[in-house]
Design a protein around this motif. Structure first.
Motif, PDB file in Angstrom:
ATOM      1  N   PHE A   1      14.562  -0.227 -34.363  1.00 14.17           N
ATOM      2  CA  PHE A   1      13.580  -0.603 -33.356  1.00 14.17           C
ATOM      3  C   PHE A   1      12.475  -1.383 -34.045  1.00 14.17           C
ATOM      4  CE2 PHE A   1      15.507   3.287 -31.634  1.00 14.17           C
ATOM      5  CZ  PHE A   1      15.914   2.807 -30.405  1.00 14.17           C
ATOM      6  N   VAL A   2      12.083  -2.493 -33.436  1.00 14.48           N
ATOM      7  CA  VAL A   2      11.047  -3.353 -33.993  1.00 14.48           C
ATOM      8  C   VAL A   2       9.993  -3.579 -32.919  1.00 14.48           C
ATOM      9  CG1 VAL A   2      10.551  -5.653 -34.919  1.00 14.48           C
ATOM     10  CG2 VAL A   2      12.703  -4.524 -35.499  1.00 14.48           C
ATOM     11  N   ASP A   3       8.737  -3.420 -33.289  1.00 12.16           N
ATOM     12  CA  ASP A   3       7.631  -3.748 -32.390  1.00 12.16           C
ATOM     13  C   ASP A   3       7.118  -5.120 -32.786  1.00 12.16           C
ATOM     14  OD1 ASP A   3       7.743  -1.335 -31.038  1.00 12.16           O
ATOM     15  OD2 ASP A   3       6.393  -0.355 -32.445  1.00 12.16           O
ATOM     16  N   GLU A   4       6.924  -5.974 -31.791  1.00 10.64           N
ATOM     17  CA  GLU A   4       6.470  -7.331 -32.041  1.00 10.64           C
ATOM     18  C   GLU A   4       5.463  -7.706 -30.963  1.00 10.64           C
ATOM     19  OE1 GLU A   4       8.777 -11.533 -32.240  1.00 10.64           O
ATOM     20  OE2 GLU A   4       9.687  -9.892 -33.365  1.00 10.64           O
ATOM     21  N   THR A   5       4.542  -8.596 -31.309  1.00 15.31           N
ATOM     22  CA  THR A   5       3.598  -9.112 -30.325  1.00 15.31           C
ATOM     23  C   THR A   5       3.833 -10.603 -30.153  1.00 15.31           C
ATOM     24  OG1 THR A   5       1.873  -9.651 -31.929  1.00 15.31           O
ATOM     25  CG2 THR A   5       1.841  -7.413 -31.008  1.00 15.31           C
ATOM     26  N   THR A   6       3.267 -11.150 -29.095  1.00 12.57           N
ATOM     27  CA  THR A   6       3.421 -12.589 -28.845  1.00 12.57           C
ATOM     28  C   THR A   6       2.703 -13.421 -29.904  1.00 12.57           C
ATOM     29  OG1 THR A   6       1.561 -12.467 -27.305  1.00 12.57           O
ATOM     30  CG2 THR A   6       3.774 -12.366 -26.366  1.00 12.57           C
ATOM     31  N   SER A   7       1.805 -12.802 -30.675  1.00 11.62           N
ATOM     32  CA  SER A   7       1.130 -13.533 -31.747  1.00 11.62           C
ATOM     33  C   SER A   7       1.962 -13.553 -33.027  1.00 11.62           C
ATOM     34  CB  SER A   7      -0.244 -12.918 -32.032  1.00 11.62           C
ATOM     35  OG  SER A   7      -0.093 -11.612 -32.545  1.00 11.62           O
ATOM     36  N   GLY A   8       3.135 -12.905 -33.014  1.00  5.27           N
ATOM     37  CA  GLY A   8       4.036 -12.948 -34.158  1.00  5.27           C
ATOM     38  C   GLY A   8       3.957 -11.746 -35.078  1.00  5.27           C
ATOM     39  N   GLU A   9       3.053 -10.809 -34.804  1.00  3.37           N
ATOM     40  CA  GLU A   9       2.998  -9.594 -35.618  1.00  3.37           C
ATOM     41  C   GLU A   9       4.282  -8.803 -35.397  1.00  3.37           C
ATOM     42  OE1 GLU A   9      -0.660  -7.285 -35.363  1.00  3.37           O
ATOM     43  OE2 GLU A   9      -1.565  -9.040 -34.413  1.00  3.37           O
ATOM     44  N   ARG A  10       4.823  -8.271 -36.488  1.00  3.42           N
ATOM     45  CA  ARG A  10       6.110  -7.588 -36.412  1.00  3.42           C
ATOM     46  C   ARG A  10       6.073  -6.336 -37.277  1.00  3.42           C
ATOM     47  NH1 ARG A  10      11.508  -9.185 -35.306  1.00  3.42           N
ATOM     48  NH2 ARG A  10      12.961  -8.323 -36.806  1.00  3.42           N
ATOM     49  N   ARG A  11       6.561  -5.232 -36.703  1.00  2.00           N
ATOM     50  CA  ARG A  11       6.555  -3.967 -37.438  1.00  2.00           C
ATOM     51  C   ARG A  11       7.833  -3.203 -37.104  1.00  2.00           C
ATOM     52  NH1 ARG A  11       5.235   1.304 -36.163  1.00  2.00           N
ATOM     53  NH2 ARG A  11       4.560   0.752 -34.065  1.00  2.00           N
ATOM     54  N   ASP A  12       8.586  -2.857 -38.148  1.00  2.00           N
ATOM     55  CA  ASP A  12       9.745  -1.998 -37.939  1.00  2.00           C
ATOM     56  C   ASP A  12       9.244  -0.620 -37.557  1.00  2.00           C
ATOM     57  OD1 ASP A  12      11.381  -4.064 -38.622  1.00  2.00           O
ATOM     58  OD2 ASP A  12      11.947  -3.277 -40.575  1.00  2.00           O
ATOM     59  N   ALA A  13       9.725  -0.111 -36.426  1.00  2.00           N
ATOM     60  CA  ALA A  13       9.268   1.189 -35.953  1.00  2.00           C
ATOM     61  C   ALA A  13      10.089   2.309 -36.581  1.00  2.00           C
ATOM     62  CB  ALA A  13       9.327   1.245 -34.429  1.00  2.00           C
TER      63      ALA A  13
ATOM     64  N   ARG B   1      24.661  -2.691 -37.074  1.00  2.00           N
ATOM     65  CA  ARG B   1      23.264  -3.067 -37.372  1.00  2.00           C
ATOM     66  C   ARG B   1      22.681  -3.770 -36.157  1.00  2.00           C
ATOM     67  NH1 ARG B   1      24.370  -5.434 -43.298  1.00  2.00           N
ATOM     68  NH2 ARG B   1      24.414  -3.452 -44.379  1.00  2.00           N
ATOM     69  N   THR B   2      22.180  -3.010 -35.233  1.00  2.00           N
ATOM     70  CA  THR B   2      21.614  -3.577 -34.017  1.00  2.00           C
ATOM     71  C   THR B   2      20.092  -3.495 -34.091  1.00  2.00           C
ATOM     72  OG1 THR B   2      23.522  -2.867 -32.725  1.00  2.00           O
ATOM     73  CG2 THR B   2      21.529  -3.379 -31.503  1.00  2.00           C
ATOM     74  N   GLU B   3      19.446  -4.632 -33.844  1.00  2.00           N
ATOM     75  CA  GLU B   3      17.987  -4.676 -33.815  1.00  2.00           C
ATOM     76  C   GLU B   3      17.537  -4.755 -32.363  1.00  2.00           C
ATOM     77  OE1 GLU B   3      15.214  -6.933 -36.701  1.00  2.00           O
ATOM     78  OE2 GLU B   3      15.443  -8.245 -34.944  1.00  2.00           O
ATOM     79  N   VAL B   4      16.680  -3.830 -31.977  1.00  2.00           N
ATOM     80  CA  VAL B   4      16.123  -3.803 -30.627  1.00  2.00           C
ATOM     81  C   VAL B   4      14.632  -4.098 -30.759  1.00  2.00           C
ATOM     82  CG1 VAL B   4      15.715  -2.407 -28.565  1.00  2.00           C
ATOM     83  CG2 VAL B   4      17.841  -2.115 -29.869  1.00  2.00           C
ATOM     84  N   VAL B   5      14.218  -5.238 -30.208  1.00  2.00           N
ATOM     85  CA  VAL B   5      12.829  -5.679 -30.324  1.00  2.00           C
ATOM     86  C   VAL B   5      12.085  -5.338 -29.042  1.00  2.00           C
ATOM     87  CG1 VAL B   5      11.296  -7.664 -30.620  1.00  2.00           C
ATOM     88  CG2 VAL B   5      13.457  -7.548 -31.902  1.00  2.00           C
ATOM     89  N   PHE B   6      10.985  -4.642 -29.206  1.00  2.00           N
ATOM     90  CA  PHE B   6      10.062  -4.380 -28.101  1.00  2.00           C
ATOM     91  C   PHE B   6       8.925  -5.387 -28.258  1.00  2.00           C
ATOM     92  CE2 PHE B   6      12.499  -0.605 -28.390  1.00  2.00           C
ATOM     93  CZ  PHE B   6      12.473  -0.014 -27.134  1.00  2.00           C
ATOM     94  N   LEU B   7       8.925  -6.397 -27.417  1.00  2.00           N
ATOM     95  CA  LEU B   7       7.938  -7.474 -27.489  1.00  2.00           C
ATOM     96  C   LEU B   7       6.808  -7.152 -26.532  1.00  2.00           C
ATOM     97  CD1 LEU B   7       7.051 -10.254 -28.543  1.00  2.00           C
ATOM     98  CD2 LEU B   7       8.437 -11.257 -26.701  1.00  2.00           C
ATOM     99  N   ARG B   8       5.664  -6.758 -27.094  1.00  2.00           N
ATOM    100  CA  ARG B   8       4.511  -6.389 -26.280  1.00  2.00           C
ATOM    101  C   ARG B   8       3.827  -7.658 -25.769  1.00  2.00           C
ATOM    102  NH1 ARG B   8      -1.014  -4.898 -27.724  1.00  2.00           N
ATOM    103  NH2 ARG B   8      -0.368  -5.308 -29.857  1.00  2.00           N
ATOM    104  N   LEU B   9       3.622  -7.692 -24.477  1.00  2.00           N
ATOM    105  CA  LEU B   9       2.982  -8.843 -23.852  1.00  2.00           C
ATOM    106  C   LEU B   9       1.498  -8.572 -23.714  1.00  2.00           C
ATOM    107  CD1 LEU B   9       5.670  -9.514 -21.125  1.00  2.00           C
ATOM    108  CD2 LEU B   9       5.451 -10.582 -23.376  1.00  2.00           C
ATOM    109  N   VAL B  10       0.710  -9.539 -24.159  1.00  2.00           N
ATOM    110  CA  VAL B  10      -0.745  -9.397 -24.124  1.00  2.00           C
ATOM    111  C   VAL B  10      -1.261 -10.266 -22.986  1.00  2.00           C
ATOM    112  CG1 VAL B  10      -2.875  -9.717 -25.458  1.00  2.00           C
ATOM    113  CG2 VAL B  10      -0.757  -9.044 -26.617  1.00  2.00           C
TER     114      VAL B  10
END
Length: 99
Positions: free
Chosen positions: A6-18, A85-94
């Motif tokens: 699981f990966v947390d990402e923002t629209t500004s490009g910040e990315r963090r593996d959860a 190896r599946t990556e699931v991105v949660f893209l937080r919308l601001v």
């Protein structure tokens, strides 16, 4: 068995593996992936049902998008294919300022 990251990402490009999570199933509905993530990340003693409900509500009001590979998952009951190896991105919308 699938290893889902699981990966947390923002629209500004910040990315963090959860977190990474081993999942036995080859396919799961998005709502179940969200539930499992909440169960793994909730601190001991937290109300996981309430945290899950908040996450589902946020998805419903477009608080975040979910991307798996090059595909956006648009419905909670949509099945997601899981591989080794599946990556699931949660893209937080601001929201835009003032709107």
């Amino acid at each position: 068995m699938a290893m889902v990251t699981f990966v947390d990402e923002t629209t500004s490009g910040e990315r963090r593996d959860a977190l990474g999570l081993d999942i036995a199933e080859e396919r799961l509905a998005l709502r179940e992936l969200i539930r499992r993530r909440v169960l793994e990340e909730a601190p001991d003693g937290d109300d996981t049902d309430r945290a899950y409900d908040r996450a589902v509500e946020a998805f419903g009001r477009n608080g975040f998008l979910v991307l798996v590979g090059d595909r956006q998952i648009e419905e909670l009951d949509e099945l997601v294919d899981l591989g080794p190896r599946t990556e699931v991105v949660f893209l937080r919308l601001v929201p835009l300022v003032g709107g």
